[in-house]
Design a protein around this motif. Structure first.
Motif, PDB file in Angstrom:
ATOM      1  N   TRP A 124       0.836  -1.196   0.000  1.00  0.00           N
ATOM      2  CA  TRP A 124       0.000   0.000   0.000  1.00  0.00           C
ATOM      3  C   TRP A 124       0.873   1.249   0.000  1.00  0.00           C
ATOM      4  O   TRP A 124       2.021   1.226   0.440  1.00  0.00           O
ATOM      5  N   ILE A 125       0.287   2.305  -0.522  1.00  0.00           N
ATOM      6  CA  ILE A 125       0.965   3.607  -0.500  1.00  0.00           C
ATOM      7  C   ILE A 125      -0.072   4.646  -0.102  1.00  0.00           C
ATOM      8  O   ILE A 125      -1.146   4.737  -0.706  1.00  0.00           O
ATOM      9  N   TYR A 126       0.258   5.386   0.937  1.00  0.00           N
ATOM     10  CA  TYR A 126      -0.578   6.511   1.353  1.00  0.00           C
ATOM     11  C   TYR A 126       0.055   7.758   0.753  1.00  0.00           C
ATOM     12  O   TYR A 126       1.265   7.951   0.871  1.00  0.00           O
ATOM     13  N   PHE A 127      -0.746   8.608   0.091  1.00  0.00           N
ATOM     14  CA  PHE A 127      -0.122   9.776  -0.551  1.00  0.00           C
ATOM     15  C   PHE A 127      -1.071  10.960  -0.693  1.00  0.00           C
ATOM     16  O   PHE A 127      -2.287  10.795  -0.717  1.00  0.00           O
ATOM     17  N   GLN A 128      -0.455  12.135  -0.772  1.00  0.00           N
ATOM     18  CA  GLN A 128      -1.184  13.349  -1.138  1.00  0.00           C
ATOM     19  C   GLN A 128      -0.775  13.604  -2.582  1.00  0.00           C
ATOM     20  O   GLN A 128       0.394  13.860  -2.849  1.00  0.00           O
ATOM     21  N   PRO A 129      -1.713  13.536  -3.522  1.00  0.00           N
ATOM     22  CA  PRO A 129      -1.316  13.607  -4.937  1.00  0.00           C
ATOM     23  C   PRO A 129      -0.832  14.980  -5.378  1.00  0.00           C
ATOM     24  O   PRO A 129      -1.191  15.983  -4.779  1.00  0.00           O
ATOM     25  N   ARG A 130      -0.008  14.990  -6.418  1.00  0.00           N
ATOM     26  CA  ARG A 130       0.340  16.253  -7.060  1.00  0.00           C
ATOM     27  C   ARG A 130      -0.879  16.722  -7.853  1.00  0.00           C
ATOM     28  O   ARG A 130      -1.706  15.908  -8.289  1.00  0.00           O
ATOM     29  N   ALA A 131      -0.969  18.066  -8.063  1.00  0.00           N
ATOM     30  CA  ALA A 131      -2.190  18.635  -8.648  1.00  0.00           C
ATOM     31  C   ALA A 131      -2.560  17.990  -9.984  1.00  0.00           C
ATOM     32  O   ALA A 131      -3.711  17.666 -10.235  1.00  0.00           O
ATOM     33  N   PHE A 132      -1.563  17.728 -10.822  1.00  0.00           N
ATOM     34  CA  PHE A 132      -1.907  17.264 -12.174  1.00  0.00           C
ATOM     35  C   PHE A 132      -2.185  15.758 -12.240  1.00  0.00           C
ATOM     36  O   PHE A 132      -2.437  15.215 -13.309  1.00  0.00           O
ATOM     37  N   TRP A 133      -2.143  15.063 -11.104  1.00  0.00           N
ATOM     38  CA  TRP A 133      -2.451  13.626 -11.103  1.00  0.00           C
ATOM     39  C   TRP A 133      -3.947  13.357 -11.124  1.00  0.00           C
ATOM     40  O   TRP A 133      -4.381  12.237 -11.323  1.00  0.00           O
ATOM     41  N   LYS A 134      -4.721  14.388 -10.844  1.00  0.00           N
ATOM     42  CA  LYS A 134      -6.149  14.211 -10.626  1.00  0.00           C
ATOM     43  C   LYS A 134      -6.848  13.344 -11.698  1.00  0.00           C
ATOM     44  O   LYS A 134      -7.598  12.430 -11.357  1.00  0.00           O
ATOM     45  N   PRO A 135      -6.572  13.591 -12.998  1.00  0.00           N
ATOM     46  CA  PRO A 135      -7.302  12.792 -14.004  1.00  0.00           C
ATOM     47  C   PRO A 135      -6.990  11.295 -13.935  1.00  0.00           C
ATOM     48  O   PRO A 135      -7.755  10.492 -14.468  1.00  0.00           O
ATOM     49  N   TRP A 136      -5.870  10.925 -13.297  1.00  0.00           N
ATOM     50  CA  TRP A 136      -5.529   9.492 -13.225  1.00  0.00           C
ATOM     51  C   TRP A 136      -6.180   8.812 -12.024  1.00  0.00           C
ATOM     52  O   TRP A 136      -6.079   7.598 -11.856  1.00  0.00           O
ATOM     53  N   LEU A 137      -6.782   9.621 -11.162  1.00  0.00           N
ATOM     54  CA  LEU A 137      -7.335   9.054  -9.926  1.00  0.00           C
ATOM     55  C   LEU A 137      -8.843   8.882 -10.055  1.00  0.00           C
ATOM     56  O   LEU A 137      -9.612   9.273  -9.184  1.00  0.00           O
ATOM     57  N   ASP A 138      -9.249   8.328 -11.153  1.00  0.00           N
ATOM     58  CA  ASP A 138     -10.682   8.229 -11.407  1.00  0.00           C
ATOM     59  C   ASP A 138     -10.913   7.017 -12.307  1.00  0.00           C
ATOM     60  O   ASP A 138     -11.111   7.156 -13.496  1.00  0.00           O
ATOM     61  N   TRP A 139     -10.807   5.823 -11.687  1.00  0.00           N
ATOM     62  CA  TRP A 139     -10.937   4.616 -12.497  1.00  0.00           C
ATOM     63  C   TRP A 139     -12.406   4.341 -12.784  1.00  0.00           C
ATOM     64  O   TRP A 139     -13.297   4.753 -12.031  1.00  0.00           O
ATOM     65  N   GLU A 140     -12.587   3.629 -13.854  1.00  0.00           N
ATOM     66  CA  GLU A 140     -13.943   3.331 -14.326  1.00  0.00           C
ATOM     67  C   GLU A 140     -14.769   2.555 -13.295  1.00  0.00           C
ATOM     68  O   GLU A 140     -15.897   2.872 -12.991  1.00  0.00           O
ATOM     69  N   HIS A 141     -14.123   1.501 -12.741  1.00  0.00           N
ATOM     70  CA  HIS A 141     -14.891   0.573 -11.923  1.00  0.00           C
ATOM     71  C   HIS A 141     -14.809   0.950 -10.438  1.00  0.00           C
ATOM     72  O   HIS A 141     -13.723   1.080  -9.879  1.00  0.00           O
ATOM     73  N   CYS A 142     -15.963   1.113  -9.830  1.00  0.00           N
ATOM     74  CA  CYS A 142     -16.016   1.554  -8.448  1.00  0.00           C
ATOM     75  C   CYS A 142     -16.944   0.610  -7.691  1.00  0.00           C
ATOM     76  O   CYS A 142     -18.049   0.339  -8.149  1.00  0.00           O
ATOM     77  N   GLU A 143     -16.464   0.038  -6.559  1.00  0.00           N
ATOM     78  CA  GLU A 143     -17.347  -0.826  -5.761  1.00  0.00           C
ATOM     79  C   GLU A 143     -17.514  -0.203  -4.390  1.00  0.00           C
ATOM     80  O   GLU A 143     -16.524   0.008  -3.690  1.00  0.00           O
ATOM     81  N   SER A 144     -18.738   0.107  -4.026  1.00  0.00           N
ATOM     82  CA  SER A 144     -19.058   0.746  -2.734  1.00  0.00           C
ATOM     83  C   SER A 144     -18.150   1.950  -2.472  1.00  0.00           C
ATOM     84  O   SER A 144     -17.662   2.133  -1.356  1.00  0.00           O
ATOM     85  N   GLY A 145     -17.860   2.734  -3.501  1.00  0.00           N
ATOM     86  CA  GLY A 145     -17.076   3.964  -3.314  1.00  0.00           C
ATOM     87  C   GLY A 145     -15.575   3.776  -3.426  1.00  0.00           C
ATOM     88  O   GLY A 145     -14.819   4.737  -3.310  1.00  0.00           O
ATOM     89  N   VAL A 146     -15.109   2.526  -3.613  1.00  0.00           N
ATOM     90  CA  VAL A 146     -13.667   2.266  -3.737  1.00  0.00           C
ATOM     91  C   VAL A 146     -13.377   1.916  -5.199  1.00  0.00           C
ATOM     92  O   VAL A 146     -14.079   1.094  -5.786  1.00  0.00           O
ATOM     93  N   PHE A 147     -12.355   2.546  -5.780  1.00  0.00           N
ATOM     94  CA  PHE A 147     -11.993   2.207  -7.157  1.00  0.00           C
ATOM     95  C   PHE A 147     -11.272   0.858  -7.175  1.00  0.00           C
ATOM     96  O   PHE A 147     -10.421   0.601  -6.307  1.00  0.00           O
ATOM     97  N   VAL A 148     -11.603   0.034  -8.149  1.00  0.00           N
ATOM     98  CA  VAL A 148     -10.995  -1.302  -8.224  1.00  0.00           C
ATOM     99  C   VAL A 148     -10.497  -1.534  -9.642  1.00  0.00           C
ATOM    100  O   VAL A 148     -11.219  -1.284 -10.612  1.00  0.00           O
ATOM    101  N   LEU A 149      -9.273  -2.014  -9.752  1.00  0.00           N
ATOM    102  CA  LEU A 149      -8.739  -2.378 -11.069  1.00  0.00           C
ATOM    103  C   LEU A 149      -8.288  -3.830 -10.945  1.00  0.00           C
ATOM    104  O   LEU A 149      -7.376  -4.143 -10.175  1.00  0.00           O
TER     105      LEU A 149
END
Ligand code: FCB
Length: 322
Positions: A124-149
């Motif tokens: 696991w990695i806990y992180f505060q993202p850099r501003a321009f990472w935002k578009p990558w933090l939005d995966w298609e598949h979401c289960e009960s509010g958690v993104f899953v790949l």
């Protein structure tokens, strides 16, 4: 998963290290940066903390991680061995080797070893993202509010595992360049995931080219007092249209993003030069050094001066190996 056969997570030296340490303690250690985060009560107040949690049935780590209010930052989680269970009741789902979870800030954490499994090892990695990472933090598949790949996204597992381990390795070294290397590996992980996610979606998310032009204009002119009006004129949009598109594609306001870029740049300059703070504030577009310090503190929790001292100390410590 294409490279499982040549890759054996049970040989992970960091996990073996944890087992050796756990064998000698009865109470969770407060000061051990590798073991303390695996137990409840650890304060995750850094920008990045990474580790491996090797849960074995009946072992000291065999409990459900339960954080009803989630965390301040994001978590990315990779199952490396065994099986995990996320949530309970109707929203519960399982994760297997190669599956990735992405938990946004504030999202409830409730996960542990799946009842029928002998183990659940996860990185696991806990992180505060850099501003321009935002578009990558939005995966298609979401289960009960958690993104899953899922593993089926054909990410190379061995490669991912290595990157997770490298993030941990670099992040424990205290100097700034090591932290930059940790962020660099994390960026690779997030990019690989976003790429695999888009392949799963079978479509490409296209970032509006006027937004891209606005970003380039801002980063090329960090020293100029650019506001939404100037940027929107440059890309031939109205200020409100630009603000709307910017939020949609970048996930932040124009000025907020500009400030984040300025602060990133200022951090670089503080690390590698003795430039006086007044000159620096002008170099990154603020006429008023006090206002600059306020913005800087808002993003880093430190004044520019304190940040410079801290980086200097960390660099010296890294050089002397202390
Ligand atoms: C550890 C957990 C791990 C992750 C980090 C942030 O205690 O074992 O799954 O949640 O905290």
């Amino acid at each position: 998963m294409d490279d499982h056969s040549t890759f054996d997570p049970s040989q992970d030296p960091q996990a073996q290290h944890i087992f050796r340490k756990l064998a000698f303690i009865s109470d969770p250690p407060q000061d051990d940066t590798q073991v303390a985060p695996l137990f409840p009560g650890y304060r995750f107040d850094l920008r990045l903390v990474a580790g491996i949690t090797p849960i074995e049935r009946g072992g000291q780590l065999d409990f459900f991680i339960d954080r009803p209010d989630g965390m301040k930052g994001w978590i990315i989680n990779l199952t490396v061995d065994g099986e995990g269970q996320v949530f309970d009741g109707a929203g519960a789902f399982a994760v297997k080797p190669g599956d990735l979870l992405l938990l946004p800030p504030g999202m409830r954490h409730f996960y542990g070893r799946a009842r029928g499994a002998e183990k659940w090892w996860h990185r696991w990695i806990y992180f505060q993202p850099r501003a321009f990472w935002k578009p990558w933090l939005d995966w298609e598949h979401c289960e009960s509010g958690v993104f899953v790949l899922r593993d089926s996204a054909r990410l190379r597992f061995g490669e991912l595992f290595r990157l997770f381990a490298e993030v941990e390795k670099w992040s424990v070294l205290d100097d700034n360049l090591s932290m930059d290397l940790a962020f660099n590996r994390l960026e690779q992980i997030l990019l690989s995931c976003a790429r695999a996610d888009r392949a799963v979606r079978n479509r490409t998310t296209i970032i509006d080219e006027r937004v891209l032009a606005a970003c380039t204009f801002i980063t090329d002119n960090l020293h100029k007092p650019l506001g939404v009006r100037e940027v929107s004129e440059h890309v031939c949009l109205s200020p409100s249209r630009l603000s709307h598109l910017f939020r949609k594609y970048v996930g932040a306001g124009v000025v907020q993003w500009r400030d984040a870029q300025r602060v990133q740049y200022a951090m670089q300059i503080l690390r590698i030069t003795n430039m006086p703070i007044k000159t620096l504030s002008q170099t990154v577009g603020y006429d008023d050094p006090l206002y600059f310090s306020r913005v800087f503190r808002k993003h880093t929790s430190l004044s520019p001066r304190a940040f410079r001292h801290r980086s200097l100390r960390a660099t010296q410590q890294a050089a002397t190996g202390s």
